[in-house]
Design a protein around this motif. Structure first.
Motif, mmCIF file in Angstrom:
data_model
loop_
_atom_site.group_PDB
_atom_site.id
_atom_site.type_symbol
_atom_site.label_atom_id
_atom_site.label_comp_id
_atom_site.label_asym_id
_atom_site.label_seq_id
_atom_site.Cartn_x
_atom_site.Cartn_y
_atom_site.Cartn_z
ATOM 1 N N VAL A 176 3.981 -0.003 -13.932
ATOM 2 C CA VAL A 176 5.150 0.462 -13.183
ATOM 3 C C VAL A 176 5.079 -0.009 -11.729
ATOM 4 C CG1 VAL A 176 6.311 2.510 -12.266
ATOM 5 C CG2 VAL A 176 5.599 2.449 -14.661
ATOM 6 N N GLY A 177 3.927 0.190 -11.093
ATOM 7 C CA GLY A 177 3.794 -0.198 -9.690
ATOM 8 C C GLY A 177 3.903 -1.690 -9.479
ATOM 9 N N LEU A 222 0.832 -1.202 0.000
ATOM 10 C CA LEU A 222 0.000 0.000 0.000
ATOM 11 C C LEU A 222 0.866 1.252 0.000
ATOM 12 C CD1 LEU A 222 -2.932 0.995 0.141
ATOM 13 C CD2 LEU A 222 -2.719 1.031 2.637
ATOM 14 N N THR A 223 1.926 1.257 0.822
ATOM 15 C CA THR A 223 2.830 2.405 0.870
ATOM 16 C C THR A 223 3.514 2.619 -0.468
ATOM 17 O OG1 THR A 223 3.222 2.005 3.226
ATOM 18 C CG2 THR A 223 4.815 3.391 2.072
ATOM 19 N N PHE A 240 1.011 4.150 -3.065
ATOM 20 C CA PHE A 240 0.804 5.587 -2.880
ATOM 21 C C PHE A 240 2.076 6.368 -3.187
ATOM 22 C CE2 PHE A 240 -2.994 4.444 -0.292
ATOM 23 C CZ PHE A 240 -3.896 5.274 -0.939
ATOM 24 N N GLY A 241 3.238 5.757 -2.945
ATOM 25 C CA GLY A 241 4.490 6.413 -3.310
ATOM 26 C C GLY A 241 4.600 6.619 -4.810
ATOM 27 N N TRP A 242 4.234 5.586 -5.579
ATOM 28 C CA TRP A 242 4.253 5.733 -7.033
ATOM 29 C C TRP A 242 3.193 6.714 -7.506
ATOM 30 C CZ3 TRP A 242 7.950 4.984 -10.157
ATOM 31 C CH2 TRP A 242 8.888 3.970 -9.942
ATOM 32 N N THR A 255 -2.513 -2.418 -5.899
ATOM 33 C CA THR A 255 -1.767 -1.560 -6.827
ATOM 34 C C THR A 255 -2.599 -1.145 -8.038
ATOM 35 O OG1 THR A 255 0.330 -2.548 -6.115
ATOM 36 C CG2 THR A 255 0.324 -1.401 -8.232
ATOM 37 N N PRO A 256 -3.289 -2.073 -8.731
ATOM 38 C CA PRO A 256 -4.137 -1.628 -9.853
ATOM 39 C C PRO A 256 -5.270 -0.709 -9.424
ATOM 40 C CG PRO A 256 -3.695 -3.979 -9.996
ATOM 41 C CD PRO A 256 -3.211 -3.543 -8.657
ATOM 42 N N ALA A 257 -5.829 -0.965 -8.234
ATOM 43 C CA ALA A 257 -6.946 -0.130 -7.780
ATOM 44 C C ALA A 257 -6.498 1.306 -7.526
ATOM 45 C CB ALA A 257 -7.551 -0.728 -6.506
ATOM 46 N N ILE A 258 -5.276 1.475 -6.984
ATOM 47 C CA ILE A 258 -4.784 2.822 -6.662
ATOM 48 C C ILE A 258 -4.201 3.510 -7.888
ATOM 49 C CG2 ILE A 258 -3.070 4.106 -5.313
ATOM 50 C CD1 ILE A 258 -3.444 2.043 -3.091
#
Length: 275
Positions: A148-149, A107-108, A111-113, A217-220
């Motif tokens: 990328v993420g 999760l971190t 959000f960082g990406w 990751t895909p959701a964010i």
């Protein structure tokens, strides 16, 4: 022989019971939903293979997973090569780059990406400040951001089987190739790389299987515009609600992953035996 078998069963029994209660029983409940909700029959499975929306999500998921797998393998191979055959400083730096991501939650990292790739993120802000671009690039809330993420998260998982295959190579084989007049590049492409095919195949299957089930990751980073299978299941279960279709998609995904894991076991075993 009988007593040894019974002791092994006693040791494994609690673990098997726990796995059955934690995974098998809930999965059987999901299977039952797929055949009974909203009505009994195979209607939900027919929808999985005929519904244009579900089909498009499966195609997008496979496309993203293939791209992520390829990008992860290329990057992981370079990192593993430095980790195994580099100098002591290079090996320490590579090991640091491999292990540190495991200490940061998914999760971190997502959000960082997002902070890096969004329209007002660090990359677009820097490029606009430098006068390189006039409008922000679409780097997030699309498939590019998702790739990328996911690639960043999965690279360390690809490094380990590749590095294991590299360490199993007999140095005398490489020295023999060099002694017969082969250049460094030719030795790499004709001797070193083929000897690591087992690790590459194992790493590819591991990354691909993990990528199929990605959700956070895909959701964010996708922002709802690049929905993958796991997110589609979430939407069908918690927002539609269409529990039957969500359950059917889950069952199909689990069966597909089971086939890939069977392939993983088939390819990893010979590689391990050769090493």
């Amino acid at each position: 022989m009988g007593s040894a078998t019974s002791r092994k069963f006693l040791l494994l029994g609690p673990l098997l019971l726990f796995l059955g209660l934690a995974y098998v029983v809930p999965f059987l409940g999901v299977v039952r939903w797929s055949f009974t909700l909203p009505e009994t029959g195979f209607g939900q499975y027919i929808a999985v293979f005929t519904d244009p929306l579900v089909q498009s999500v499966f195609v997008r998921t496979l496309r993203i997973c293939l791209i992520v797998t390829a990008a992860s393998l290329i990057t992981a191979y370079a990192i593993a090569y430095v980790w195994v055959r580099g100098s002591s400083v290079q090996r320490a730096l590579a090991e640091f780059c491999i292990l540190v991501p495991f200490w940061i939650s998914v999760l971190t990292r997502a959000f960082g990406w997002l902070a890096m790739l969004s329209n007002r993120g660090l990359i677009n802000t820097w490029l606009q400040s430098a006068g390189i671009i006039s409008e922000p690039l679409a780097l997030a809330r699309n498939e590019f951001g998702v790739i990328v993420g996911m690639t960043h998260f999965l690279i360390p998982f690809a490094v380990f089987p590749i590095a294991s295959a590299m360490r199993s190579i007999d140095e005398r084989v490489l020295l023999a190739a060099r002694g017969m007049g082969s250049s460094r590049s030719r030795t790499f492409w004709t001797v070193f790389l083929p000897l690591t095919y087992g690790g590459l195949i194992g790493a590819a299957l591991i990354v691909f299987v993990f990528a199929l089930g990605f959700f956070v990751t895909p959701a964010i980073l996708g922002g709802g515009r690049s929905v993958m299978v796991a997110e589609l299941v979430y939407l069908r279960i918690f927002q539609s609600p269409d529990w039957g279709l969500g359950a059917a998609i889950s069952v199909v995904l689990v069966l597909f992953i089971a086939i890939l894991l069977a392939l993983l076991r088939r390819f990893i075993k010979p590689a391990h035996m050769v090493g």
